[in-house]
Motif scaffolding. Sequence first.
Motif: not given
Length: 230
Positions: A80, A82, A100, A104, A107, A117, A119, A122
């Motif tokens: 991940a 960010i 992304v 990420h 969470t 956000v 992506s 997670r």
Amino acid sequence: MPTDFTGLATPLVADACVRLGEPLRAAPAGILPVVAGRRVAGRALPVRHHGSVDVFLEAFTHAEPGDVLVIDNDGRRDEACIGDLAVLEAEAAGVAGVVVWGLHRDTPDLVEIGLPVFSYGRHAPGPVRLDPRDPDALRSARCGDHLVTADDVVLADDDGVLFVAADRAEAVLETARGILRTEREQARRIRAGESLRAQTRFDDYLKGRAEDPAYTFRRHLRRIGGAIEE
């Protein structure tokens, strides 16, 4: 920079790009909001991640209110790139959202922060690598097959993420609004009892196709002013 995405959705914008002959530049399928229902639109703030958060902090020094951070992490699924602190800092810098090409973490904290956000999903581990920094780390970002720069607008919602050249964004969004108006009217008529086949003169299309195998449904819709595929 025109970013009035109000009332629109990315499928409409995608259809508008096709109708106008604009490049259809979508982030890879599967890049979705951490919290369903979140949307964002704004100028792209591109960054190429190399294993350290410092590149994000540097990008924020150049951010303008409403920018959308676009992170190129090469679509990696093993880390991940960010989490909560970087997203909090993005919010403090006036960034409107984060996209992304990767994963990420943190969470629950991202949900609480509320900044949109997007992506692949997670993943607990963060980066353990530190690669050489790309000379273009703050000038462009890859997201799948597409190169994104500050000359692009980012539009994102539950259906995914699109990138549109900023100088074409207003024309694309206006066309999307027109498609929306047509589709709403078609939906109203279906609910009122007029089938979509009747609205689109589907029998005429079948006859036209029988006479000319090259006669496509898309061509037919354009001729009669309908809107389904684009």
